[in-house]
Design a protein around this motif. Structure first.
Motif, PDB file in Angstrom:
ATOM      1  N   GLU A   1       4.248  24.782  50.655  1.00 39.00           N
ATOM      2  CA  GLU A   1       3.183  25.212  50.149  1.00 39.00           C
ATOM      3  C   GLU A   1       2.960  26.693  50.037  1.00 39.00           C
ATOM      4  O   GLU A   1       2.281  27.193  48.921  1.00 39.00           O
TER       5      GLU A   1
ATOM      6  N   ALA B   1      -7.714  14.130  53.502  1.00 47.36           N
ATOM      7  CA  ALA B   1      -7.097  15.073  52.597  1.00 47.36           C
ATOM      8  C   ALA B   1      -7.903  15.248  51.419  1.00 47.36           C
ATOM      9  O   ALA B   1      -8.342  16.318  50.737  1.00 47.36           O
ATOM     10  N   GLY B   2      -8.360  14.220  50.692  1.00 44.07           N
ATOM     11  CA  GLY B   2      -9.004  13.998  49.565  1.00 44.07           C
ATOM     12  C   GLY B   2     -10.479  14.815  49.654  1.00 44.07           C
ATOM     13  O   GLY B   2     -10.790  15.386  48.657  1.00 44.07           O
TER      14      GLY B   2
ATOM     15  N   VAL C   1      -9.850  18.469  49.814  1.00 40.04           N
ATOM     16  CA  VAL C   1      -9.815  19.052  48.325  1.00 40.04           C
ATOM     17  C   VAL C   1     -10.984  19.178  47.635  1.00 40.04           C
ATOM     18  O   VAL C   1     -11.057  20.327  46.906  1.00 40.04           O
TER      19      VAL C   1
ATOM     20  N   HIS D   1      -0.846  19.684  59.889  1.00 40.46           N
ATOM     21  CA  HIS D   1      -1.745  20.134  58.579  1.00 40.46           C
ATOM     22  C   HIS D   1      -3.033  20.842  58.986  1.00 40.46           C
ATOM     23  O   HIS D   1      -3.468  21.826  58.794  1.00 40.46           O
TER      24      HIS D   1
ATOM     25  N   ALA E   1      -2.001  15.996  52.053  1.00 42.72           N
ATOM     26  CA  ALA E   1      -1.928  14.682  51.414  1.00 42.72           C
ATOM     27  C   ALA E   1      -0.513  14.187  51.007  1.00 42.72           C
ATOM     28  O   ALA E   1       0.067  13.090  51.400  1.00 42.72           O
ATOM     29  N   ALA E   2       0.292  15.199  50.529  1.00 39.53           N
ATOM     30  CA  ALA E   2       1.534  15.089  50.225  1.00 39.53           C
ATOM     31  C   ALA E   2       2.420  14.864  51.628  1.00 39.53           C
ATOM     32  O   ALA E   2       3.220  13.988  51.677  1.00 39.53           O
TER      33      ALA E   2
ATOM     34  N   ARG F   1      -7.738  24.362  48.911  1.00 40.75           N
ATOM     35  CA  ARG F   1      -7.512  23.199  48.223  1.00 40.75           C
ATOM     36  C   ARG F   1      -6.079  22.883  48.408  1.00 40.75           C
ATOM     37  O   ARG F   1      -5.352  21.851  48.534  1.00 40.75           O
ATOM     38  N   ARG F   2      -5.083  23.949  48.192  1.00 43.30           N
ATOM     39  CA  ARG F   2      -3.516  23.940  48.135  1.00 43.30           C
ATOM     40  C   ARG F   2      -3.229  23.317  49.431  1.00 43.30           C
ATOM     41  O   ARG F   2      -2.281  22.417  49.415  1.00 43.30           O
ATOM     42  N   LYS F   3      -3.909  23.720  50.595  1.00 41.58           N
ATOM     43  CA  LYS F   3      -3.307  23.139  51.955  1.00 41.58           C
ATOM     44  C   LYS F   3      -3.644  21.935  51.942  1.00 41.58           C
ATOM     45  O   LYS F   3      -2.980  21.187  52.586  1.00 41.58           O
ATOM     46  N   TRP F   4      -4.817  21.389  51.534  1.00 39.49           N
ATOM     47  CA  TRP F   4      -5.263  19.967  51.526  1.00 39.49           C
ATOM     48  C   TRP F   4      -4.448  19.095  50.703  1.00 39.49           C
ATOM     49  O   TRP F   4      -4.077  17.823  50.974  1.00 39.49           O
ATOM     50  N   LEU F   5      -3.922  19.521  49.724  1.00 39.45           N
ATOM     51  CA  LEU F   5      -3.043  18.964  48.764  1.00 39.45           C
ATOM     52  C   LEU F   5      -1.685  18.651  49.447  1.00 39.45           C
ATOM     53  O   LEU F   5      -0.969  17.911  49.614  1.00 39.45           O
TER      54      LEU F   5
END
Length: 167
Positions: A163, A42-43, A46, A113, A60-61, A53-57
């Motif tokens: 998200e 995920a990092g 991002v 995800h 991660a969450a 980017r929001r989807k990758w964040l």
């Protein structure tokens, strides 16, 4: 644990346990330990995929929360890992607790995800692969991996929904 689950685990190992499969399963085990492989994935997402980017964040969450939920449930349920003498243990584990499988939980979250990010259903193949790898290594019963995967998928769906709502 139930003899039926131990018998099923022995059957899985009888069919799948050979050195190339065990080596792959151990690699998956190390990648998935403490959700670190999925958090790193995920990092990277991002950092390199600005459009998503929001989807990758969210990934991660989602994988972090799924993993944390599995750890909490392990401490509540306190089911011990397989101990049947017919079962071959192929990797060390950080605890003796088995239910649910944290690897299956965080991997299912990651795959849901990744399917959302990519728009493809192909990542879903990773869910049964990780489930089987945990059984091949003899560290989880089938229900540990199944329930873990369901928890992970549910947490990911919730994270994806959040998200989308906050866009």
């Amino acid at each position: 644990m139930s003899k039926r689950e131990a018998d099923l685990l022995v059957s899985v190992q009888n069919v799948l346990l050979n050195e190339p499969v065990a080596r792959t399963a151990r690699a998956l085990s190390h990648f998935g330990e403490h959700d670190l492989g999925w958090l790193a994935t995920a990092g990277v997402g991002v950092g390199v995929d600005k459009r998503n980017r929001r989807k990758w964040l969210a990934m991660a969450a989602g994988t972090f929360v799924a993993h944390a939920a599995s750890v909490v449930l392990k401490r509540i349920v306190r089911r011990k890992r397989p101990t049947d003498p017919r079962i071959v243990i192929g990797v060390s584990t950080p605890s003796t607790l088995s239910f649910p499988s944290s690897h299956s939980t965080s991997t299912a979250a990651a795959m849901v995800h990744l399917a959302d990010i990519s728009g493809s259903k192909l990542p879903y193949v990773g869910i049964p692969v990780m489930m089987l790898s945990r059984m091949v290594l003899g560290v989880h019963y089938p229900t540990d991996t199944l329930i873990g995967s369901l928890i992970g998928a549910g947490v990911a769906k919730a994270a994806i929904g959040l998200e989308k709502e906050t866009r």
